[in-house]
Design a protein around this motif. Sequence first.
Motif, PDB file in Angstrom:
ATOM      1  N   GLY A 196       0.871  -1.293   0.091  1.00 27.20           N
ATOM      2  CA  GLY A 196      -0.067  -0.102   0.073  1.00 27.20           C
ATOM      3  C   GLY A 196       0.767   1.414   0.037  1.00 27.20           C
ATOM      4  O   GLY A 196       0.401   2.377  -0.484  1.00 27.20           O
ATOM      5  N   ASP A 197       2.173   0.883   0.305  1.00 27.01           N
ATOM      6  CA  ASP A 197       2.912   2.273   0.355  1.00 27.01           C
ATOM      7  C   ASP A 197       3.200   2.523  -1.364  1.00 27.01           C
ATOM      8  O   ASP A 197       3.378   2.017  -2.216  1.00 27.01           O
ATOM      9  N   ALA A 222       0.858  -8.811  -4.002  1.00 30.77           N
ATOM     10  CA  ALA A 222       1.437  -9.710  -4.934  1.00 30.77           C
ATOM     11  C   ALA A 222       2.750  -9.580  -5.167  1.00 30.77           C
ATOM     12  O   ALA A 222       3.519 -10.555  -5.581  1.00 30.77           O
ATOM     13  N   ASP A 223       3.572  -8.413  -4.926  1.00 30.25           N
ATOM     14  CA  ASP A 223       4.831  -8.217  -4.956  1.00 30.25           C
ATOM     15  C   ASP A 223       5.544  -9.127  -4.133  1.00 30.25           C
ATOM     16  O   ASP A 223       5.402  -9.294  -2.989  1.00 30.25           O
ATOM     17  N   PRO A 224       7.060  -9.454  -4.425  1.00 27.62           N
ATOM     18  CA  PRO A 224       7.600 -10.342  -3.683  1.00 27.62           C
ATOM     19  C   PRO A 224       8.368  -9.445  -2.552  1.00 27.62           C
ATOM     20  O   PRO A 224       8.249  -8.271  -2.447  1.00 27.62           O
ATOM     21  N   ASN A 225       8.982 -10.208  -1.520  1.00 27.92           N
ATOM     22  CA  ASN A 225       9.595  -9.644  -0.223  1.00 27.92           C
ATOM     23  C   ASN A 225      10.588  -8.772  -0.740  1.00 27.92           C
ATOM     24  O   ASN A 225      10.816  -7.819  -0.264  1.00 27.92           O
ATOM     25  N   THR A 241      20.665   1.586 -25.634  1.00 27.18           N
ATOM     26  CA  THR A 241      19.764   1.446 -24.666  1.00 27.18           C
ATOM     27  C   THR A 241      20.908   1.195 -23.583  1.00 27.18           C
ATOM     28  O   THR A 241      22.208   1.085 -23.707  1.00 27.18           O
ATOM     29  N   ALA A 242      20.504   1.463 -22.176  1.00 22.45           N
ATOM     30  CA  ALA A 242      21.000   1.082 -21.007  1.00 22.45           C
ATOM     31  C   ALA A 242      20.079   0.744 -19.811  1.00 22.45           C
ATOM     32  O   ALA A 242      18.820   1.327 -20.065  1.00 22.45           O
ATOM     33  N   GLN A 243      20.280   0.065 -18.999  1.00 27.38           N
ATOM     34  CA  GLN A 243      19.424  -0.370 -17.913  1.00 27.38           C
ATOM     35  C   GLN A 243      19.930  -0.106 -16.478  1.00 27.38           C
ATOM     36  O   GLN A 243      21.314  -0.181 -16.328  1.00 27.38           O
ATOM     37  N   ALA A 244      18.887  -0.201 -15.412  1.00 21.89           N
ATOM     38  CA  ALA A 244      19.561   0.006 -14.094  1.00 21.89           C
ATOM     39  C   ALA A 244      18.308  -0.679 -13.442  1.00 21.89           C
ATOM     40  O   ALA A 244      17.053  -0.536 -13.926  1.00 21.89           O
ATOM     41  N   SER A 245      18.749  -1.107 -12.083  1.00 20.91           N
ATOM     42  CA  SER A 245      17.622  -1.653 -11.227  1.00 20.91           C
ATOM     43  C   SER A 245      17.694  -1.069  -9.880  1.00 20.91           C
ATOM     44  O   SER A 245      18.849  -0.507  -9.553  1.00 20.91           O
ATOM     45  N   ALA A 246      16.639  -1.117  -9.207  1.00 23.08           N
ATOM     46  CA  ALA A 246      16.677  -0.663  -7.936  1.00 23.08           C
ATOM     47  C   ALA A 246      15.858  -1.687  -7.031  1.00 23.08           C
ATOM     48  O   ALA A 246      14.822  -2.322  -7.384  1.00 23.08           O
ATOM     49  N   SER A 247      16.294  -1.810  -5.725  1.00 25.78           N
ATOM     50  CA  SER A 247      15.737  -3.043  -4.974  1.00 25.78           C
ATOM     51  C   SER A 247      15.181  -2.299  -3.599  1.00 25.78           C
ATOM     52  O   SER A 247      15.864  -1.620  -2.829  1.00 25.78           O
ATOM     53  N   VAL A 248      13.974  -2.741  -3.073  1.00 24.60           N
ATOM     54  CA  VAL A 248      13.195  -2.153  -1.969  1.00 24.60           C
ATOM     55  C   VAL A 248      12.724  -3.451  -1.176  1.00 24.60           C
ATOM     56  O   VAL A 248      11.993  -4.420  -1.775  1.00 24.60           O
ATOM     57  N   THR A 249      13.186  -3.587   0.076  1.00 24.23           N
ATOM     58  CA  THR A 249      12.506  -4.482   0.895  1.00 24.23           C
ATOM     59  C   THR A 249      11.229  -4.347   1.228  1.00 24.23           C
ATOM     60  O   THR A 249      10.843  -3.332   1.898  1.00 24.23           O
ATOM     61  N   ILE A 250      10.131  -5.261   1.025  1.00 21.01           N
ATOM     62  CA  ILE A 250       8.827  -5.241   1.131  1.00 21.01           C
ATOM     63  C   ILE A 250       8.657  -5.933   2.538  1.00 21.01           C
ATOM     64  O   ILE A 250       8.655  -7.092   2.625  1.00 21.01           O
ATOM     65  N   ILE A 251       8.167  -5.263   3.674  1.00 22.19           N
ATOM     66  CA  ILE A 251       8.133  -5.650   4.875  1.00 22.19           C
ATOM     67  C   ILE A 251       6.561  -6.224   5.176  1.00 22.19           C
ATOM     68  O   ILE A 251       5.656  -5.256   4.725  1.00 22.19           O
ATOM     69  N   ARG A 252       6.219  -7.348   5.436  1.00 21.45           N
ATOM     70  CA  ARG A 252       5.033  -7.888   5.724  1.00 21.45           C
ATOM     71  C   ARG A 252       4.845  -8.366   7.394  1.00 21.45           C
ATOM     72  O   ARG A 252       5.019  -9.501   7.691  1.00 21.45           O
ATOM     73  N   ALA A 253       4.454  -7.175   7.814  1.00 23.03           N
ATOM     74  CA  ALA A 253       4.311  -7.402   9.555  1.00 23.03           C
ATOM     75  C   ALA A 253       3.182  -8.582   9.818  1.00 23.03           C
ATOM     76  O   ALA A 253       2.177  -8.351   9.313  1.00 23.03           O
TER      77      ALA A 253
END
Length: 708
Positions: free
Chosen positions: A174-175, A229-232, A251-263
């Motif tokens: 929901g964030d 539905a998103d992974p952790n 072209t070029a690409q880049a990624s970003a990672s966010v930890t999804i916490i599920r209390a």
Amino acid sequence: MKSGNDNWIEAEVGTTVELGDTLRAGDDSRAVVTFFEGSTIELEAGTEVEVTELGIAEDTGSTIIRLKQVIGNTVSRVKKLADADSVYEIETPTAIAAVRGSIMFVRVREDGATAVGNSEGSVSVTAQGQEVLLPEGTYSNVEPGQAPTAPKQGIGPPALAISKTADREIACVGDTITYTYLVTNTGGTPLSDISITDDKTGSTTDNGSAVLDIGQTWEFSATYMVSAADPNILVNTAVVSGTDAEGQVVTAQASASVTIIRAGMLLTKTAEPAEVYDDDTVTYTYVVTNNGNTALSGITVSDDRIWEIGSGGELNIGESWELTATYTVSEEDNSPLENTATASGSDALGNIVSVEASASVTILRPDIALTKTADADEVEEGDTITYTYTVTNPGNVPLSGIAVNDNRAGATAYQSGDSDGDGKLDVGEAWVFTATYTVSYSDSSPIINVATASGSDSLGRVVTAEATASVDITSDEQPGPGFTVTITSPQDGATVITRTLTVTGMVNDLAVTVATININGSSHAISVSGGYFSTEENVSAGPNTITVSATNVQLVTASDTVTIDVQIPTYGIRIELTWDKDDTDMDAHLVRPGGEVWDGTDDCHWLNPNPDWGIIEVSNDNPSLDQDNRVGLGPENITLQQPYEEGTYQLFIHYFDDHDNGSSVATVRIWIDDVLVAIFVKEMAPDELWECALIDWPSGEVSPGNGS
């Protein structure tokens, strides 16, 4: 790395570069080298260059600078060469780039492919024996094993770089995450049609400047709302594309990672025991488990009846805490007793998670009620009275082992009422029993008999209730003028200060051998011998009505009644034993809590009539047997004014000696605090030991013994 050494050293401003040295710019750094004649070379991040030749020819004064570029990007700004023999060359795995006073760009990929660009001045590139001159503002590509391409517009091949960052490291479902993209033209030609495609946020297109110039950086942003539905570990990739003047797309690409916490939190609650009585203590057990993917802090557990159960620090992933609390049941509590516990804690973002769990306990409030009616108000001697007993359950739990006993009619017969056939007296049911009694000449009028109903709940607690009925006896015959019964002691209206007294009197018919004494509605037979009777009896505190009646062979009944005032303290436990056959001997045995029958200290009976069970030199906490009636009909009375020991007292009846007269019916009455609470009746065989009743103290509850 210095020549002849395999170890890298960190360069500083002013570090001298010598022949054979190798320079490498780290992933997050760049370097500029100034040569002795003023030319410079700039190494971008990730570039490695070796100095292969460096110096001035002694005979001509020509300058010679030869470099080997293994990988990466360089920009050379070369001073105009002194003469035709002066050299500034960069060798790559696939080509040799030469410059004579200009600005040259060299790019080397991992596979050795090389691009050489000319910003200004004179630049050439040689590969596979073929040299290509590059006019200003052009570049050439050299693939492994290939000759240089013809000059193209730009100072180098098109290239893009993109970096991607998220505005947070952790998020919840929901964030909304805001991503920032930095797109840089790292190539040698301007690019247009810049667009970004993100596998989560979709496409983003620049609507400002039409062309991304060489070295220019544009900033983009997009948002994404985290779904269930998103992974952790939410990893999403952005791809940027652009087009050069010749229509080539890069072209070029880049990624970003966010930890999804599920209390997540799980709470279980159990109660022990599941069935209780008022004033019992229930123990609740609470187990709190972290079933999410993030630690929880500030844990609290509360109960809507017990309030706060406990609190603590951090509950780690997969960890469980166990807590306990107790609650004392009160009469105000409803059954079932239901209460709810709440556990709560905070996740790493401060979001509060809470869960609830409930437990239910059944409060047993057993009760039994009895009504009793007779089918006649008046009878004559020889008539049969039919009594009807109705047993109901005013409590809240079913009762089993229902029995109804009558002190005159004996055991009763079940008739109806068990509507569901389960053998239990359910709440709302009414069971009907009947019994009959034939009026005899020894009965005095009115006939008052007591019925006792009993039953037990699921935990074995016994409840009882009593009911009486009164029937008058009528007779056409009147006592003859010479047939009388006279009580000589005590006197009518006398004041008595002892519990046990002797009732004496006369019957002026020598043929009469049995009379009936009735004290406050409780009666039993007594012996008459030679026209006299004498019997030891126990009385209760307050007014006592004593009636002695007898019937002669002509079935004429006579009686005498006195009323006395008994001024004695109330007794906690009082037991009376009578039996129905003369010239027999029965004995009462009262056993202290934890004691054994026949024990010289634990058992109050005819051999041990006044044992010391309480405080030394205090008498009212000791039991007392008034007499050992060995040839009569009783009574034997045991009294215990102030029981000192708490627990269960056992009452046994022993048929000591029948004197060859066979079986006899024993009747036991038990008073608690001078209130008649139980009557037990049993036909006993000679030498039989009957466990008649259990008396709990200090509750005063009386229940049948194992033999009842």
